[in-house]
Motif scaffolding. Structure first.
Motif, PDB file in Angstrom:
ATOM      1  N   MET A  89     -34.358  52.584 -18.093  1.00  7.35           N
ATOM      2  CA  MET A  89     -34.165  51.656 -16.998  1.00  7.35           C
ATOM      3  C   MET A  89     -34.092  50.222 -17.497  1.00  7.35           C
ATOM      4  SD  MET A  89     -36.505  53.056 -13.903  1.00  7.35           S
ATOM      5  CE  MET A  89     -37.689  54.214 -14.529  1.00  7.35           C
ATOM      6  N   ASN A  90     -33.604  50.008 -18.634  1.00  8.42           N
ATOM      7  CA  ASN A  90     -33.563  48.685 -19.242  1.00  8.42           C
ATOM      8  C   ASN A  90     -32.583  47.773 -18.518  1.00  8.42           C
ATOM      9  OD1 ASN A  90     -35.383  49.463 -21.220  1.00  8.42           O
ATOM     10  ND2 ASN A  90     -33.756  50.352 -22.463  1.00  8.42           N
ATOM     11  N   GLY A  91     -33.053  47.113 -17.476  1.00  5.90           N
ATOM     12  CA  GLY A  91     -32.230  46.159 -16.759  1.00  5.90           C
ATOM     13  C   GLY A  91     -31.189  46.782 -15.850  1.00  5.90           C
ATOM     14  N   SER A  92     -31.317  48.050 -15.534  1.00  4.14           N
ATOM     15  CA  SER A  92     -30.336  48.699 -14.676  1.00  4.14           C
ATOM     16  C   SER A  92     -30.657  48.449 -13.208  1.00  4.14           C
ATOM     17  CB  SER A  92     -30.302  50.200 -14.950  1.00  4.14           C
ATOM     18  OG  SER A  92     -31.513  50.795 -14.533  1.00  4.14           O
ATOM     19  N   LEU A  93     -29.709  48.710 -12.361  1.00 18.97           N
ATOM     20  CA  LEU A  93     -29.908  48.556 -10.918  1.00 18.97           C
ATOM     21  C   LEU A  93     -30.999  49.500 -10.436  1.00 18.97           C
ATOM     22  CD1 LEU A  93     -29.064  47.291  -8.250  1.00 18.97           C
ATOM     23  CD2 LEU A  93     -27.368  49.109  -8.028  1.00 18.97           C
ATOM     24  N   ALA A  94     -30.990  50.730 -10.929  1.00 16.62           N
ATOM     25  CA  ALA A  94     -32.014  51.697 -10.514  1.00 16.62           C
ATOM     26  C   ALA A  94     -33.412  51.220 -10.924  1.00 16.62           C
ATOM     27  CB  ALA A  94     -31.721  53.058 -11.130  1.00 16.62           C
ATOM     28  N   GLY A  95     -33.539  50.681 -12.120  1.00 19.59           N
ATOM     29  CA  GLY A  95     -34.826  50.162 -12.573  1.00 19.59           C
ATOM     30  C   GLY A  95     -35.304  48.996 -11.735  1.00 19.59           C
ATOM     31  N   ASN A  96     -34.387  48.117 -11.343  1.00 25.43           N
ATOM     32  CA  ASN A  96     -34.747  46.979 -10.488  1.00 25.43           C
ATOM     33  C   ASN A  96     -35.187  47.440  -9.106  1.00 25.43           C
ATOM     34  OD1 ASN A  96     -34.178  45.140 -12.497  1.00 25.43           O
ATOM     35  ND2 ASN A  96     -32.061  44.856 -11.850  1.00 25.43           N
TER      36      ASN A  96
END
Length: 116
Positions: free
Chosen positions: A1-8
Motif C-alpha cells: 500500500m505504498n502511497g496507493s489510493l487503497a492505502g490512503n
C-alpha cells in the motif's frame, strides 16, 4: 500500500474509527458538558488512542499491520464494553429503583397494619 489510493482510503477509515469511537465515548461519559466540548474531548481521546494503542502492542509484536489491528482492538473492545454496559447499568438502575420503591410500599403497608 505504498502511497496507493487503497492505502490512503484504508488509513482514512482507520483514523475515522478512532475519532468516532472517541467522540462516542465522550458523548456517553461527559453528558453535562456542551456538545462542542464533548466533540473536542472525543477527538483528542481518539487521537491519543490512535498514537498509543498500536505503540503499546508494537513493543511486543514489532511495528506492522498486525500491531495496528491489535491496537485498534485494544481500543475498540473496552470502548464497546463501556458504551453498552452503561446502558445496561442505567436500565438495571431503573429496575432497582422500581423494586426498592415497591419494597418500601410493602413495608409501609405492614407498619400501618401493625400500628392499628
Amino acid at each position: 500500500m505504498n502511497g496507493s489510493l487503497a492505502g490512503n482510503i484504508i488509513a482514512l477509515i482507520y483514523y475515522l474509527i478512532y475519532q468516532v469511537v472517541g467522540i462516542l465515548l465522550s458523548m456517553r461519559l461527559l453528558k453535562k458538558e456542551s456538545i462542542s466540548f464533548r466533540v473536542l474531548m472525543g477527538s483528542i481521546l481518539g487521537t491519543v488512542a490512535l498514537h498509543w494503542c498500536p505503540a503499546i502492542i508494537a513493543i511486543a509484536m514489532g511495528f506492522g499491520v498486525c500491531s495496528h489491528v491489535a491496537g485498534l482492538l485494544l481500543f475498540l473492545i473496552p470502548s464497546m464494553v463501556i458504551l453498552t454496559r452503561r446502558e445496561l447499568k442505567e436500565a438495571a438502575g431503573e429496575a432497582m429503583i422500581e423494586d426498592i420503591s415497591g419494597f418500601l410500599q410493602e413495608v409501609s403497608l405492614l407498619t400501618n397494619v401493625d400500628a392499628e
